[in-house]
Scaffold this motif. Sequence first.
Motif, PDB file in Angstrom:
ATOM      1  N   GLY A 168     -15.184   7.888  18.196  1.00 24.62           N
ATOM      2  CA  GLY A 168     -15.316   7.229  16.527  1.00 24.62           C
ATOM      3  C   GLY A 168     -14.869   6.686  15.740  1.00 24.62           C
ATOM      4  O   GLY A 168     -14.310   6.230  15.771  1.00 24.62           O
ATOM      5  N   ARG A 169     -15.437   7.638  15.199  1.00 28.67           N
ATOM      6  CA  ARG A 169     -14.741   7.094  13.513  1.00 28.67           C
ATOM      7  C   ARG A 169     -13.639   7.395  12.776  1.00 28.67           C
ATOM      8  O   ARG A 169     -13.150   7.535  12.014  1.00 28.67           O
ATOM      9  CB  ARG A 169     -15.909   7.026  12.647  1.00 28.67           C
ATOM     10  CG  ARG A 169     -16.929   6.758  12.216  1.00 28.67           C
ATOM     11  CD  ARG A 169     -18.097   6.546  11.218  1.00 28.67           C
ATOM     12  NE  ARG A 169     -17.774   6.521  10.498  1.00 28.67           N
ATOM     13  CZ  ARG A 169     -18.376   5.449   9.340  1.00 28.67           C
ATOM     14  NH1 ARG A 169     -19.702   6.300   9.138  1.00 28.67           N
ATOM     15  NH2 ARG A 169     -17.872   5.383   8.016  1.00 28.67           N
ATOM     16  N   LEU A 170     -13.173   9.321  13.629  1.00 26.03           N
ATOM     17  CA  LEU A 170     -11.870   9.288  13.003  1.00 26.03           C
ATOM     18  C   LEU A 170     -10.177   8.507  13.410  1.00 26.03           C
ATOM     19  O   LEU A 170     -10.469   8.008  14.548  1.00 26.03           O
ATOM     20  CB  LEU A 170     -11.194  10.520  13.653  1.00 26.03           C
ATOM     21  CG  LEU A 170     -10.511  11.757  13.466  1.00 26.03           C
ATOM     22  CD1 LEU A 170     -10.152  12.013  11.980  1.00 26.03           C
ATOM     23  CD2 LEU A 170      -9.970  12.531  14.757  1.00 26.03           C
ATOM     24  N   HIS A 171      -9.830   7.886  12.053  1.00 26.28           N
ATOM     25  CA  HIS A 171      -8.217   6.899  12.250  1.00 26.28           C
ATOM     26  C   HIS A 171      -7.598   6.982  11.038  1.00 26.28           C
ATOM     27  O   HIS A 171      -8.456   7.699  10.102  1.00 26.28           O
ATOM     28  CB  HIS A 171      -8.991   5.981  13.042  1.00 26.28           C
ATOM     29  CG  HIS A 171      -9.854   5.337  11.718  1.00 26.28           C
ATOM     30  ND1 HIS A 171     -11.045   5.461  11.678  1.00 26.28           N
ATOM     31  CD2 HIS A 171      -9.192   4.640  10.618  1.00 26.28           C
ATOM     32  CE1 HIS A 171     -11.469   4.724  10.709  1.00 26.28           C
ATOM     33  NE2 HIS A 171     -10.244   3.848  10.276  1.00 26.28           N
ATOM     34  N   ASP A 172      -6.268   6.982  10.968  1.00 27.62           N
ATOM     35  CA  ASP A 172      -5.743   7.187   9.676  1.00 27.62           C
ATOM     36  C   ASP A 172      -5.366   6.172   9.915  1.00 27.62           C
ATOM     37  O   ASP A 172      -5.712   4.853  10.524  1.00 27.62           O
ATOM     38  CB  ASP A 172      -4.153   7.676  10.941  1.00 27.62           C
ATOM     39  CG  ASP A 172      -4.379   9.138  10.897  1.00 27.62           C
ATOM     40  OD1 ASP A 172      -5.251   9.589  10.424  1.00 27.62           O
ATOM     41  OD2 ASP A 172      -3.641   9.498  11.647  1.00 27.62           O
ATOM     42  N   ILE A 173      -5.394   5.031   8.149  1.00 22.67           N
ATOM     43  CA  ILE A 173      -5.008   3.639   8.076  1.00 22.67           C
ATOM     44  C   ILE A 173      -3.684   3.634   7.199  1.00 22.67           C
ATOM     45  O   ILE A 173      -3.389   4.780   6.236  1.00 22.67           O
ATOM     46  CB  ILE A 173      -6.131   4.112   6.505  1.00 22.67           C
ATOM     47  CG1 ILE A 173      -7.775   3.886   7.048  1.00 22.67           C
ATOM     48  CG2 ILE A 173      -6.153   2.368   6.341  1.00 22.67           C
ATOM     49  CD1 ILE A 173      -8.955   3.344   6.536  1.00 22.67           C
ATOM     50  N   ARG A 174      -3.260   3.004   7.853  1.00 22.19           N
ATOM     51  CA  ARG A 174      -1.695   2.498   7.195  1.00 22.19           C
ATOM     52  C   ARG A 174      -1.854   1.552   5.605  1.00 22.19           C
ATOM     53  O   ARG A 174      -1.401   0.348   7.315  1.00 22.19           O
ATOM     54  CB  ARG A 174      -0.513   2.200   8.382  1.00 22.19           C
ATOM     55  CG  ARG A 174      -0.494   3.253   9.239  1.00 22.19           C
ATOM     56  CD  ARG A 174       0.074   4.712   8.745  1.00 22.19           C
ATOM     57  NE  ARG A 174       1.411   3.588   8.301  1.00 22.19           N
ATOM     58  CZ  ARG A 174       2.710   3.859   8.465  1.00 22.19           C
ATOM     59  NH1 ARG A 174       2.198   4.035  10.263  1.00 22.19           N
ATOM     60  NH2 ARG A 174       4.131   3.462   8.916  1.00 22.19           N
ATOM     61  N   PRO A 175      -2.081   1.100   4.741  1.00 21.83           N
ATOM     62  CA  PRO A 175      -1.975  -0.054   3.833  1.00 21.83           C
ATOM     63  C   PRO A 175      -0.789  -0.186   4.090  1.00 21.83           C
ATOM     64  O   PRO A 175       0.295   0.487   3.930  1.00 21.83           O
ATOM     65  CB  PRO A 175      -2.177   0.698   2.504  1.00 21.83           C
ATOM     66  CG  PRO A 175      -2.620   2.177   2.879  1.00 21.83           C
ATOM     67  CD  PRO A 175      -2.188   2.418   4.220  1.00 21.83           C
ATOM     68  N   LEU A 176      -0.424  -2.174   4.199  1.00 20.54           N
ATOM     69  CA  LEU A 176       0.351  -2.024   4.153  1.00 20.54           C
ATOM     70  C   LEU A 176       0.493  -3.432   3.318  1.00 20.54           C
ATOM     71  O   LEU A 176       2.426  -3.914   2.949  1.00 20.54           O
ATOM     72  CB  LEU A 176       0.857  -3.671   5.172  1.00 20.54           C
ATOM     73  CG  LEU A 176       0.254  -2.949   6.342  1.00 20.54           C
ATOM     74  CD1 LEU A 176      -0.191  -4.385   7.324  1.00 20.54           C
ATOM     75  CD2 LEU A 176       0.988  -2.192   6.942  1.00 20.54           C
ATOM     76  N   ARG A 177       0.387  -3.277   2.197  1.00 17.74           N
ATOM     77  CA  ARG A 177       0.413  -3.997   0.999  1.00 17.74           C
ATOM     78  C   ARG A 177       1.435  -3.467  -0.346  1.00 17.74           C
ATOM     79  O   ARG A 177       1.351  -4.122  -1.135  1.00 17.74           O
ATOM     80  CB  ARG A 177      -0.721  -4.435   0.282  1.00 17.74           C
ATOM     81  CG  ARG A 177      -2.182  -5.064   0.946  1.00 17.74           C
ATOM     82  CD  ARG A 177      -2.817  -5.456   0.161  1.00 17.74           C
ATOM     83  NE  ARG A 177      -4.256  -6.732   0.623  1.00 17.74           N
ATOM     84  CZ  ARG A 177      -4.452  -7.745   0.528  1.00 17.74           C
ATOM     85  NH1 ARG A 177      -3.220  -8.303   0.209  1.00 17.74           N
ATOM     86  NH2 ARG A 177      -5.225  -8.162   2.022  1.00 17.74           N
ATOM     87  N   ARG A 178       1.823  -2.137   0.172  1.00 15.43           N
ATOM     88  CA  ARG A 178       2.414  -1.380  -1.045  1.00 15.43           C
ATOM     89  C   ARG A 178       3.657  -2.460  -1.733  1.00 15.43           C
ATOM     90  O   ARG A 178       4.793  -2.706  -0.717  1.00 15.43           O
ATOM     91  CB  ARG A 178       2.761  -0.062  -0.820  1.00 15.43           C
ATOM     92  CG  ARG A 178       1.479   0.814  -1.003  1.00 15.43           C
ATOM     93  CD  ARG A 178       1.925   1.759  -0.230  1.00 15.43           C
ATOM     94  NE  ARG A 178       0.757   2.737   0.091  1.00 15.43           N
ATOM     95  CZ  ARG A 178       0.346   4.089   0.446  1.00 15.43           C
ATOM     96  NH1 ARG A 178       1.508   4.435   0.919  1.00 15.43           N
ATOM     97  NH2 ARG A 178      -0.553   4.566   0.608  1.00 15.43           N
ATOM     98  N   GLY A 179       4.094  -3.002  -2.671  1.00 19.60           N
ATOM     99  CA  GLY A 179       5.701  -3.161  -3.507  1.00 19.60           C
ATOM    100  C   GLY A 179       5.527  -4.491  -2.161  1.00 19.60           C
ATOM    101  O   GLY A 179       4.635  -5.442  -2.766  1.00 19.60           O
ATOM    102  N   ARG A 180       6.477  -4.608  -1.535  1.00 20.04           N
ATOM    103  CA  ARG A 180       6.847  -6.477  -1.292  1.00 20.04           C
ATOM    104  C   ARG A 180       6.311  -6.303   0.224  1.00 20.04           C
ATOM    105  O   ARG A 180       6.654  -6.471   1.092  1.00 20.04           O
ATOM    106  CB  ARG A 180       8.655  -6.663  -1.376  1.00 20.04           C
ATOM    107  CG  ARG A 180       8.723  -6.400  -2.901  1.00 20.04           C
ATOM    108  CD  ARG A 180      10.887  -6.845  -2.006  1.00 20.04           C
ATOM    109  NE  ARG A 180      10.842  -7.934  -0.865  1.00 20.04           N
ATOM    110  CZ  ARG A 180      11.405  -7.235  -0.214  1.00 20.04           C
ATOM    111  NH1 ARG A 180      11.259  -5.995  -0.111  1.00 20.04           N
ATOM    112  NH2 ARG A 180      11.796  -8.480   0.524  1.00 20.04           N
ATOM    113  N   GLY A 181       5.528  -4.881   0.235  1.00 17.32           N
ATOM    114  CA  GLY A 181       4.328  -5.677   1.926  1.00 17.32           C
ATOM    115  C   GLY A 181       4.029  -6.902   2.104  1.00 17.32           C
ATOM    116  O   GLY A 181       3.578  -7.776   1.427  1.00 17.32           O
ATOM    117  N   GLN A 182       2.505  -6.302   3.137  1.00 18.36           N
ATOM    118  CA  GLN A 182       2.210  -7.605   3.628  1.00 18.36           C
ATOM    119  C   GLN A 182       0.462  -7.424   3.548  1.00 18.36           C
ATOM    120  O   GLN A 182      -0.045  -6.802   3.776  1.00 18.36           O
ATOM    121  CB  GLN A 182       2.413  -7.233   5.099  1.00 18.36           C
ATOM    122  CG  GLN A 182       3.625  -7.422   5.672  1.00 18.36           C
ATOM    123  CD  GLN A 182       3.681  -6.866   7.392  1.00 18.36           C
ATOM    124  OE1 GLN A 182       3.597  -6.430   7.692  1.00 18.36           O
ATOM    125  NE2 GLN A 182       3.392  -8.520   8.226  1.00 18.36           N
TER     126      GLN A 182
END
Length: 389
Positions: A169-183
């Motif tokens: 379904g639509r349930l999921h966790d999002i891990r942003p990677l852009r924070r700081g010196r991220g990707q």
Amino acid sequence: MEELWFPPYDLQRPPLLVGGAQEEFSRRPENFLKGCKWAPDGSCVLTCSDDNTLRIFNLPPPLCGPPAGPLPEMEAALRVPEGDAVYDYAWFPLLDSSLPHTCLVASSSRDNPVHLWDAFDGSLRGSFRAHNHLDEPVAPHSLCFSPDGSRLLGGFEGSVRLFPTARPGRLHDIRPLRRGRGQGGLIGCLACSPAQPVFACGSYGRSLGLYAMEGGGALALWPRLPAAPTHLRFSPDGTLLFAGGASRPRPQARHILCWDLRRPDRLLLGLERHVGTNQRVTFDLDPTGQFLVSGDTDGFVTVWDTLRPPSPGTPLVPPQLRFQALRNCVNGTSLHPSLPLLATSSGQRVFPTPWDSDEEGAADSDPPTRGDNRLQLWWWGGEATPRRP
């Protein structure tokens, strides 16, 4: 009943070609393959091709040793068509062909949800849906299951999303990677460590990051690699991370790179190969993690011993063995989990040259170049012998 014992790879000579499938991919013009993957239990091999179809080929019986002659042309036991271009696909890691509920394949295709397919009958077991900030459906460009199969990871623009496998379904966790010196950029490849709760992701922005499964920032970050990673693998003990990319448009970026995660600040190994296009060319490790095998765009298959010391003054490891499988791109290599058996896939997109036309004089020119699109099986050991109790 005696248990069969299979000797280690015989790397003193090229492997023996024992079979494969070519007619299956010739029913549509230029139907090049996009890799191959043995099932976790070794019962079958999965392919993807440009006709947006996943195919499963059963292991030819019996393969307990080199066959007396070439095997018959392999036919697909199952074909699963996707709705559009397939970005990535992955076996469920706990697959056991004696337990039908574990026989699953996940696939991601353009403008479609992530699909979870039944590997026996091709029925749809579930869908995982992701949407952007405008609530438009988006598809991940890379997929990877956690080792216990509880989560399905998908690589998106600047983020990784984690779906619970048991709850489509639509349930999921999002891990942003852009924070700081991220990707930044699109996450084009993913890999989960088999030994620690961490995962690695490679971006088209030429960065590579290592993250804890449960959250937090990057545990390690390589922000500017020579080329964008297109495939990642951990060693079986989780201490080494291998990353391979394309050398185009950077001819100097010809290497599969390896880091020891206990000392991530320095490159451990470099394995040279030629990948002259932006196509994803996958590689594989044997179950012990010692030998790495990869194809290239020139049709060669190369094997490296990762325990062999590099050349003096450089991290480059010389090849253990190199042989030409085809005169076309070998874009996928997969080692069987329990047999000395190698599967390779081949093909690439072929663009017509200006003289490949219907204009006057075209009949006098050479015929257009055609790709050699096929799945091949290679026996890489000696005779099987019984193990004495």
